[in-house]
Design a protein around this motif. Structure first.
Motif, PDB file in Angstrom:
ATOM      1  N   LEU A 222       0.845  -1.191   0.000  1.00  0.00           N
ATOM      2  CA  LEU A 222       0.000   0.000   0.000  1.00  0.00           C
ATOM      3  C   LEU A 222       0.882   1.244   0.000  1.00  0.00           C
ATOM      4  O   LEU A 222       1.882   1.313   0.728  1.00  0.00           O
ATOM      5  N   LYS A 224       1.617   5.317   0.682  1.00  0.00           N
ATOM      6  CA  LYS A 224       1.295   6.155   1.839  1.00  0.00           C
ATOM      7  C   LYS A 224      -0.074   6.805   1.655  1.00  0.00           C
ATOM      8  O   LYS A 224      -0.854   6.938   2.608  1.00  0.00           O
ATOM      9  N   MET A 227      -2.645   4.211   2.399  1.00  0.00           N
ATOM     10  CA  MET A 227      -2.724   3.988   3.843  1.00  0.00           C
ATOM     11  C   MET A 227      -3.499   5.106   4.521  1.00  0.00           C
ATOM     12  O   MET A 227      -4.283   4.875   5.450  1.00  0.00           O
ATOM     13  N   PHE A 232      -5.063   3.767   7.955  1.00  0.00           N
ATOM     14  CA  PHE A 232      -3.945   3.131   8.653  1.00  0.00           C
ATOM     15  C   PHE A 232      -3.290   4.157   9.575  1.00  0.00           C
ATOM     16  O   PHE A 232      -3.236   5.348   9.250  1.00  0.00           O
ATOM     17  N   ASP A 343      -5.447  -2.380   9.035  1.00  0.00           N
ATOM     18  CA  ASP A 343      -5.497  -1.100   9.754  1.00  0.00           C
ATOM     19  C   ASP A 343      -6.062  -1.280  11.157  1.00  0.00           C
ATOM     20  O   ASP A 343      -5.594  -0.642  12.118  1.00  0.00           O
ATOM     21  N   ASP A 358      -2.501  -5.575   2.439  1.00  0.00           N
ATOM     22  CA  ASP A 358      -3.808  -5.883   3.031  1.00  0.00           C
ATOM     23  C   ASP A 358      -4.571  -6.747   2.032  1.00  0.00           C
ATOM     24  O   ASP A 358      -4.927  -6.282   0.943  1.00  0.00           O
TER      25      ASP A 358
END
Length: 802
Positions: A222, A224, A227, A232, A343, A358
């Motif tokens: 993933l 940033k 996320m 996250f 997360d 994920d």
């Protein structure tokens, strides 16, 4: 007051963002990327009725579209129309349900709300509804100054009819629901060997995101930005200040080690807390499996999911800090954590890790939904997990399956996954489990009796419902609703801070003691008298030979007059003028106080009583009310005023509505009106023009919202009380005020208004938020409710706590 007249000319001159977004087509569904409620395409997908237990976030668009989408997101934000198009400013419970369904799905699948406009629905991030059970419109205006945090934050206010026996069931559309088969059931049983559905690989979301060729590990990580989108924990986020970094900052390559992670949680007085962690390395070896004792009081062990019981956890002494230290020591610098809705696991661990895969997002599903881990285990690996005859989930087993799913994806590539046609498999299984024939999801959603829960289910989301245990009602037992029952309002508030960010749609209910019948009657009387008195002015002294006709003309030039009488108790005559609207009284004071009339300086002021002592503060707060920003009051308008106004569109940029009151008896247009503009600046410019030499109207900025006019007009008439008559609070209320009891309605309004205001301030930008005071209904009579509504703006997110 009549409904507002929308100004077509004003719309034509409005900024481009004011127009509604174009219809969403199957080729443009990626534009809904910033919303947790992806707008469904007009053509139903094979699995439009499928479910997912995930509540985390929206569908991420293909990488090639991401940059363009981010630019579009800057230009467009979800927003509400400035004016609400409602008769008598009352919004029914069915109309509220219209808005909530539209906020979830958008215009492709459900009708637009009939009473307001929601622009760029696909840019909404969340929906949060706060319900203040036991409170009414009377509460709000009786304690208007105490509700400062809420009235300043919300531009839109509207009246609600008195509630039925179950207010929440009404606003989410459950009145005719709870029939068997209304919502998809949990799927069980074997998967079919093949799914008889046409496979179009180019339209498969996995192919759209990853292409047809095999991808390396780094491509599956993933970003940033992803996320951040999927909530996250990240360094620098305010809610992650106390989170621990794993210190994994080595360079990542396609041969970096993978670790499967799964956590189990319980519900405590502070929200979800960790009770078990399992970490599995490549090869299937379990390198960490620990039970964890939460720091706070456990309210629910969530045994059906976690398998954890009080008996299991009692002897455990391991704390969160212990497993944090152990995990940090175990992971190499280039470790990649793999999880399913990872997360939530990282938030339970209160740890930040930069390299994650994920599997709920790796195996991309249509319309932002997610496949369950149990389904993927069977469909991809042919393994059965989370069996119904077992108590809860096995965290180690789940961690191992999660790791194997990631390894399968890397080994066989996106094309192999797409050829499995997972969407058709999931759809077949759900239909089989529900014992139903395939249904046209679009037709179901467009049916007027569709509930908000069904709309959420169609995009794979759940509703969060937080309430006191004694006030749960029908909604708490509904399918597709995650209910958390609390012992007090304080606990509801604490849970809301933790849980709201995890769900795209939340209803948070606080409960308060309703007014007693005696107190209700007394409050109504005081409200009628107070608004009469602050709309009344005394002017004088005048000479005994003054021109009465000229004086009447002068005072009538500011607004409609209810009554005008001479006061002869004083040495020199005075006039008592009772205006129909507060703005007229205020305009008379501002224009005439201190002027010379027949050589005498007159004073124009309101009567001074215990109900008007804080009048100056009240008027200032009303003028600063967010709903009145951008509204102006004008007197002296003719029947052709609207037509004249719309002939000069360039003079009145940003005009959104002309509100033209009519006489209730003869239906004729009155000589005053309200104009609603998009901004305070536009309103000020228009006011300067309209009160200038060319238009020659009297006016000022508005003080009273439309719904307040309608409500006050509906109250039984009350003549001004005789001079010297005191309105004494009932003894029990007087005593409560003196001792400042925390459960007194005035104190409750101040305390909880501030608390909910702070919670609103912490919501993420792009959140549609409603505050609902449902009203009350009893054998002694009914009280109308009140709604406040707004979308949390980007710039508001930087404001410090209230």
């Amino acid at each position: 007051m009549p409904p507002a007249v929308p100004c077509s000319a004003a719309h034509a001159s409005a900024e481009p963002g004011a127009t509604r977004p174009p219809p969403v087509t199957p080729s443009s569904t990626a534009r809904a990327a910033s919303s947790p409620f992806p707008t469904l395409p007009a053509v139903p997908s094979p699995a439009a009725g499928s479910r997912s237990t995930s509540t985390s976030g929206p569908f991420k668009p293909p990488a090639r579209l991401r940059g363009r989408l981010l630019l579009a997101a800057v230009a467009k934000k979800a927003r509400l129309s400035t004016i609400l198009f409602t008769d008598n400013c009352e919004v029914t419970h069915d109309q509220l349900c219209e808005l909530l369904k539209y906020a979830v799905l958008g215009k492709s699948n459900v009708p637009k709300p009939s009473w307001c406009q929601l622009f760029h629905q696909n840019h909404l991030n969340n929906v949060v509804v706060f319900v203040l059970q036991g409170m009414s419109q009377l509460h709000f205006y009786r304690f208007y100054l105490e509700f400062g945090c809420l009235r300043k934050a919300f531009r839109h206010k509207f009246r609600l009819p008195p509630p039925s026996s179950d207010f929440l069931a009404d606003i989410v559309g459950l009145q005719t629901k709870q029939r068997a088969g209304d919502l998809p059931k949990t799927m069980e049983g074997p998967l079919p060997s093949n799914a008889k559905a046409t496979i179009n690989l180019q339209n498969d979301p996995i192919i759209q995101k990853y292409g047809c060729k095999k991808v390396g590990l780094t491509r599956c990580l993933l970003t940033k930005e992803e996320m951040r989108t999927f909530h996250f924990p990240l360094q620098g986020f305010p809610e992650c200040e106390n989170f621990l970094l794993t210190k994994c900052n080595g360079s990542i390559a396609d041969n970096s080690p993978l670790f499967g992670l799964d956590c189990e949680m319980c519900l405590t007085s502070k929200g979800r807390e960790l009770t078990r962690i399992s970490l599995v390395a490549e090869g299937g070896c379990c390198v960490m499996d620990e039970l964890v004792k939460p720091e706070n009081k456990i309210l629910d062990y969530l045994t059906s999911f976690s398998g954890i019981t009080k008996k299991i956890l009692n002897p455990v002494t391991t704390k969160l800090k212990d497993v944090q230290r152990q995990l940090k020591a175990l992971l190499p610098p280039d470790a990649v954590l793999v999880g399913h809705s990872l997360d939530l696991d990282l938030r339970a661990l209160k740890m930040i890790h930069p390299y994650v895969i994920d599997t709920s997002l790796l195996y991309v599903r249509e319309q932002g939904r997610r496949f369950k881990l149990k389904f993927l285990a069977k469909a991809i690996l042919g393994k059965d997990i989370q069996c119904p005859d077992r108590l809860g989930h096995d965290a180690t087993e789940d961690a191992r399956i999660i790791l194997e799913l990631a390894q399968y994806f890397l080994k066989y590539g996106p094309k192999k996954i797409a050829e499995l046609n997972l969407e058709a498999l999931a759809n077949h299984q759900e239909i089989q489990a529900a014992g139903q024939e395939p249904r046209n999801t679009t037709e179901i959603l467009q049916h007027p009796n569709t509930s908000v829960l069904e709309c959420l289910d169609s995009v794979g989301q759940k509703l969060l419902f937080l309430t006191r245990e004694t006030d749960a009602g029908e909604l708490a037992s509904s399918r597709n609703c995650q209910t958390i029952k609390c012992l007090s309002n304080k606990e509801v508030l604490e849970q809301a801070r933790v849980e709201i960010p995890l769900f795209p749609f939340s209803i948070v209910q606080f409960s308060f003691k309703a007014f007693s019948p005696i107190l209700t009657e007394e409050m109504n009387k005081r409200m009628r008298i107070k608004w009469t008195e602050i709309s009344t002015v005394y002017a004088g002294p005048f000479s005994k030979n003054c021109n009465l006709r000229a004086l009447k003309r002068l005072f009538k030039s500011f607004g409609p007059v209810q009554s005008m009488t001479f006061v002869l108790e004083t040495r020199q005559p005075h006039l008592c003028i009772q205006y129909e609207v507060l703005e007229a009284a205020q305009l008379a004071i501002e224009s005439l106080d201190g002027i010379l009339v027949d050589g005498t300086c007159i004073k124009v002021q309101r009567p001074v009583t215990e109900l008007t002592l804080d009048c100056e503060t009240l008027v200032n707060e009303l003028e600063g009310d967010s709903e009145n920003q951008g509204s102006i009051y004008l007197f002296g308008v003719s029947e052709t005023f609207k037509e004249q106004l719309l002939q000069e569109p360039r003079l009145f940029l940003g005009l959104e509505a002309v509100i033209l009151p009519k006489d209730l008896k003869n239906g004729k247009q009155k000589k005053y009106c309200f104009l609603k503009f998009k901004s305070f600046g536009s309103a000020q410019r228009a006011l300067n023009i309209l009160t200038g030499k060319d238009w020659k109207l009297k006016g000022r900025h508005a003080l009273t919202p439309r719904h307040l006019h309608a409500w006050l007009r509906g109250l039984p008439p009350e003549s001004r009380r005789p001079a010297g008559l005191r309105v004494v609070p009932p003894p029990f209320e007087q005593e409560a005020l003196q001792t400042l009891k925390l459960d007194h309605p005035k104190i409750a309004a101040w305390r909880w208004g501030r608390k909910i205001g702070k919670l609103y301030n912490s919501l993420c930008p792009g959140t549609l938020c409603l505050i609902l005071l449902p009203g009350t209904k009893s054998t002694h009579g009914s009280l109308s409710g009140l709604g406040l509504m707004g979308i949390k703006e980007e710039e508001e997110s930087t404001i410090s706590g209230l």
